[in-house]
Design a protein around this motif. Sequence first.
Motif, PDB file in Angstrom:
ATOM      1  N   ALA A   1       0.772  -1.289  -0.017  1.00  0.00           N
ATOM      2  CA  ALA A   1      -0.002  -0.103  -0.094  1.00  0.00           C
ATOM      3  C   ALA A   1       0.853   1.433  -0.041  1.00  0.00           C
ATOM      4  N   GLU A   2       2.027   1.145   0.619  1.00  0.00           N
ATOM      5  CA  GLU A   2       2.921   2.150   0.712  1.00  0.00           C
ATOM      6  C   GLU A   2       3.301   2.867  -0.641  1.00  0.00           C
ATOM      7  N   ARG A   3       3.552   1.876  -1.623  1.00  0.00           N
ATOM      8  CA  ARG A   3       3.706   2.215  -3.119  1.00  0.00           C
ATOM      9  C   ARG A   3       2.677   2.765  -3.801  1.00  0.00           C
ATOM     10  N   VAL A   4       1.420   2.807  -3.550  1.00  0.00           N
ATOM     11  CA  VAL A   4       0.533   3.802  -4.284  1.00  0.00           C
ATOM     12  C   VAL A   4      -0.141   4.807  -3.772  1.00  0.00           C
TER      13      VAL A   4
ATOM     14  N   LYS B   1      -6.187   9.205  -2.110  1.00  0.00           N
ATOM     15  CA  LYS B   1      -5.694  10.297  -1.061  1.00  0.00           C
ATOM     16  C   LYS B   1      -5.300   9.147   0.217  1.00  0.00           C
ATOM     17  N   ARG B   2      -5.979   8.136   0.362  1.00  0.00           N
ATOM     18  CA  ARG B   2      -5.533   7.427   1.502  1.00  0.00           C
ATOM     19  C   ARG B   2      -5.804   5.933   1.370  1.00  0.00           C
ATOM     20  N   VAL B   3      -5.120   5.079   1.933  1.00  0.00           N
ATOM     21  CA  VAL B   3      -5.132   3.648   1.841  1.00  0.00           C
ATOM     22  C   VAL B   3      -4.648   3.296   3.239  1.00  0.00           C
ATOM     23  N   GLU B   4      -6.085   2.928   3.634  1.00  0.00           N
ATOM     24  CA  GLU B   4      -5.900   2.471   5.300  1.00  0.00           C
ATOM     25  C   GLU B   4      -5.897   1.008   5.469  1.00  0.00           C
ATOM     26  N   ILE B   5      -4.980   0.361   6.098  1.00  0.00           N
ATOM     27  CA  ILE B   5      -4.852  -1.023   6.492  1.00  0.00           C
ATOM     28  C   ILE B   5      -4.933  -1.235   7.917  1.00  0.00           C
TER      29      ILE B   5
ATOM     30  N   GLU C   1      -2.450   4.792 -12.663  1.00  0.00           N
ATOM     31  CA  GLU C   1      -0.854   4.495 -12.380  1.00  0.00           C
ATOM     32  C   GLU C   1      -0.965   3.421 -11.402  1.00  0.00           C
ATOM     33  N   ALA C   2      -1.622   3.800 -10.334  1.00  0.00           N
ATOM     34  CA  ALA C   2      -1.457   3.011  -9.367  1.00  0.00           C
ATOM     35  C   ALA C   2      -1.700   1.319  -9.845  1.00  0.00           C
TER      36      ALA C   2
END
Length: 111
Positions: A21-24, A72-76, A31-32
């Motif tokens: 998730a840090e990569r996108v 904007k955000r990816v929450e894991i 693009e992600a």
Amino acid sequence: MEVTSEAKYLKTSPRKLRLVAERVQSLAPSEALVRLRFTPKAAASDLTKVIRSAVANAVNNHKMLEKDLVIKRVEINEGPRLKRFIPRSRGMVHPILKRTSHVKVILGEEK
């Protein structure tokens, strides 16, 4: 306006998902998705599904243009753990924690 998509109870540990998730973060969804396609981790396919779902929600439900979207955000977050045991010598057992994850992708419009 923000659009979200969630996947719960994924059979992947949060630690493994966070690496991908840090990569996108803060990329355009197109693009992600390209970046995830060439990421040699199994967690990339789970994240790809959630991003595609979020894009579909934005386009179909909120009438947003796909080219204007940005992650904007990816929450894991950690889900419930499945507790299993493995037998050992002399009648003992050792616990095994099978971790699960909740993934939330938040998209917004680029300014």
